[in-house]
Scaffold this motif. Sequence first.
Motif, PDB file in Angstrom:
ATOM      1  N   LYS A 145       0.870  -1.324  -0.066  1.00  0.00           N
ATOM      2  CA  LYS A 145       0.162  -0.041   0.006  1.00  0.00           C
ATOM      3  C   LYS A 145       0.890   1.228   0.102  1.00  0.00           C
ATOM      4  CE  LYS A 145      -4.408  -1.674   1.987  1.00  0.00           C
ATOM      5  NZ  LYS A 145      -3.707  -3.259   2.142  1.00  0.00           N
ATOM      6  N   GLN A 148       3.492   2.837  -5.175  1.00  0.00           N
ATOM      7  CA  GLN A 148       2.514   3.049  -6.373  1.00  0.00           C
ATOM      8  C   GLN A 148       3.415   2.784  -7.475  1.00  0.00           C
ATOM      9  OE1 GLN A 148      -1.000   5.745  -6.376  1.00  0.00           O
ATOM     10  NE2 GLN A 148       0.679   7.258  -6.719  1.00  0.00           N
ATOM     11  N   LYS A 171      -3.355  -4.896  -7.796  1.00  0.00           N
ATOM     12  CA  LYS A 171      -4.071  -4.175  -6.995  1.00  0.00           C
ATOM     13  C   LYS A 171      -4.662  -5.121  -5.891  1.00  0.00           C
ATOM     14  CE  LYS A 171      -6.714  -0.864  -7.279  1.00  0.00           C
ATOM     15  NZ  LYS A 171      -6.826   0.532  -6.597  1.00  0.00           N
ATOM     16  N   LEU A 176      -0.523   0.355  -5.268  1.00  0.00           N
ATOM     17  CA  LEU A 176      -1.583   1.458  -5.888  1.00  0.00           C
ATOM     18  C   LEU A 176      -0.816   1.501  -7.355  1.00  0.00           C
ATOM     19  CD1 LEU A 176      -0.845   3.989  -2.733  1.00  0.00           C
ATOM     20  CD2 LEU A 176      -3.093   2.455  -3.481  1.00  0.00           C
ATOM     21  N   ASP A 198      -5.543   4.900  -8.821  1.00  0.00           N
ATOM     22  CA  ASP A 198      -5.568   5.286  -7.602  1.00  0.00           C
ATOM     23  C   ASP A 198      -5.294   6.930  -7.940  1.00  0.00           C
ATOM     24  OD1 ASP A 198      -5.921   3.113  -5.599  1.00  0.00           O
ATOM     25  OD2 ASP A 198      -4.444   2.288  -6.923  1.00  0.00           O
ATOM     26  N   THR A 199      -4.478   7.130  -8.741  1.00  0.00           N
ATOM     27  CA  THR A 199      -3.805   8.399  -8.949  1.00  0.00           C
ATOM     28  C   THR A 199      -3.839   8.696 -10.450  1.00  0.00           C
ATOM     29  OG1 THR A 199      -2.343   8.189  -6.736  1.00  0.00           O
ATOM     30  CG2 THR A 199      -1.618   9.928  -8.414  1.00  0.00           C
ATOM     31  N   ASP A 231     -12.851  10.053  -8.232  1.00  0.00           N
ATOM     32  CA  ASP A 231     -12.281   9.623  -6.682  1.00  0.00           C
ATOM     33  C   ASP A 231     -10.636   9.002  -7.128  1.00  0.00           C
ATOM     34  OD1 ASP A 231     -14.302   9.988  -4.976  1.00  0.00           O
ATOM     35  OD2 ASP A 231     -15.295   8.060  -5.365  1.00  0.00           O
ATOM     36  N   LEU A 232      -9.975  10.121  -7.735  1.00  0.00           N
ATOM     37  CA  LEU A 232      -8.703   9.874  -8.021  1.00  0.00           C
ATOM     38  C   LEU A 232      -7.980  11.025  -7.183  1.00  0.00           C
ATOM     39  CD1 LEU A 232      -8.588   8.900 -11.786  1.00  0.00           C
ATOM     40  CD2 LEU A 232      -8.485   7.400  -9.871  1.00  0.00           C
TER      41      LEU A 232
END
Length: 276
Positions: A145, A148, A171, A176, A198-199, A231-232
């Motif tokens: 976690k 990334q 994932k 990430l 996620d980003t 929601d990123l």
Amino acid sequence: YKAKSQGLSMAFFSHEMTEHATEMVDLQSRLRGALNRGLIKPFYQPLIDLKTGKTIGVEVLARWVTDDGSIGPSPAVFIPVSEETGLIGALSETMIAQACNDIVRWQQEGVQIKYSINVSARQFADDNFCTEAFAQFERLGVDPKTVQIELTESVLLNNTERSLQKIQELKARGFLIALDDFGTGFASLHYLTLFPFDTLKVDRAFVTNIIEDKRQFAIAKSIINLAHDLDLVVVAEGIETEEQRQVLFDLGCDVGQGYLFSRPVAPDFLSNLLVA
Ligand code: C2E
Ligand code: MG
Ligand code: MG
Ligand code: MG
């Protein structure tokens, strides 16, 4: 010349083409040598929470350190060469091994940040890569976690279905996923719904003239809003001035990266930054 002995005429090749080819072969052999001698090293560039000003992560960026300690050719040059010549496997292996080493040390020192690792097209296409490369983090007790994986659109264009599978596997293990250089590739917006990112990293192209160019401002603003609606987390790349930081903060951008905060630095230097 081989070409001549095979009945081909060198006239088929322009002077520039042969010069380019010679340069590439030269660069390739120098890169191979640098890899063998451990001269390709991870540097770290801070990612800053724009609300608090704190370093919440770092991007791992490959640097070619020459014999006299200065920085050699840019990764923008040697990463593509390593991809074309198959050296990318060895390159990412040494990058991840060294980064793991640094990360474990920082974790032991109580540093709590995220680590972003770039993965190129050919690396990602290699089936062993995804299962094995990142297993090192897990073996060393690094929480996935906190790791990334940065992918560009071009990485995902190749084999969309297989890419999705791999991303889902990573994932599921907790890693990430970030979409890098957003806005400059060929992928459609549809990709944002297809892959569980996620980003989202807004490409430097939209940051450089965000003050002077209304159109770049409009695009940066729209990307930030779009990312938030999905929601990123949004990261702006290449922030070099205080004005750019302020505008991006006002637009609600979450995270900033750029020379304003810090250039990519050697691991010992990052330790000083994090402790200070
Ligand atoms: P990237 O992943 O988009 O990395 C961000 C690039 O922007 C880095 O260039 C960084 O040094 C640069 N940068 C950051 N802030 C600023 C700024 O304020 N102004 C300017 N002008 N530039 C800034 P770098 O290190 O030269 O790397 C270039 C590209 O090479 C990376 O783009 C990435 O795609 C690739 N790369 C670098 N290291 C690795 C690696 O270990 N593995 C793989 N597969 N690719 C890598
Ligand atoms: Mg990146
Ligand atoms: Mg980028
Ligand atoms: Mg880039």
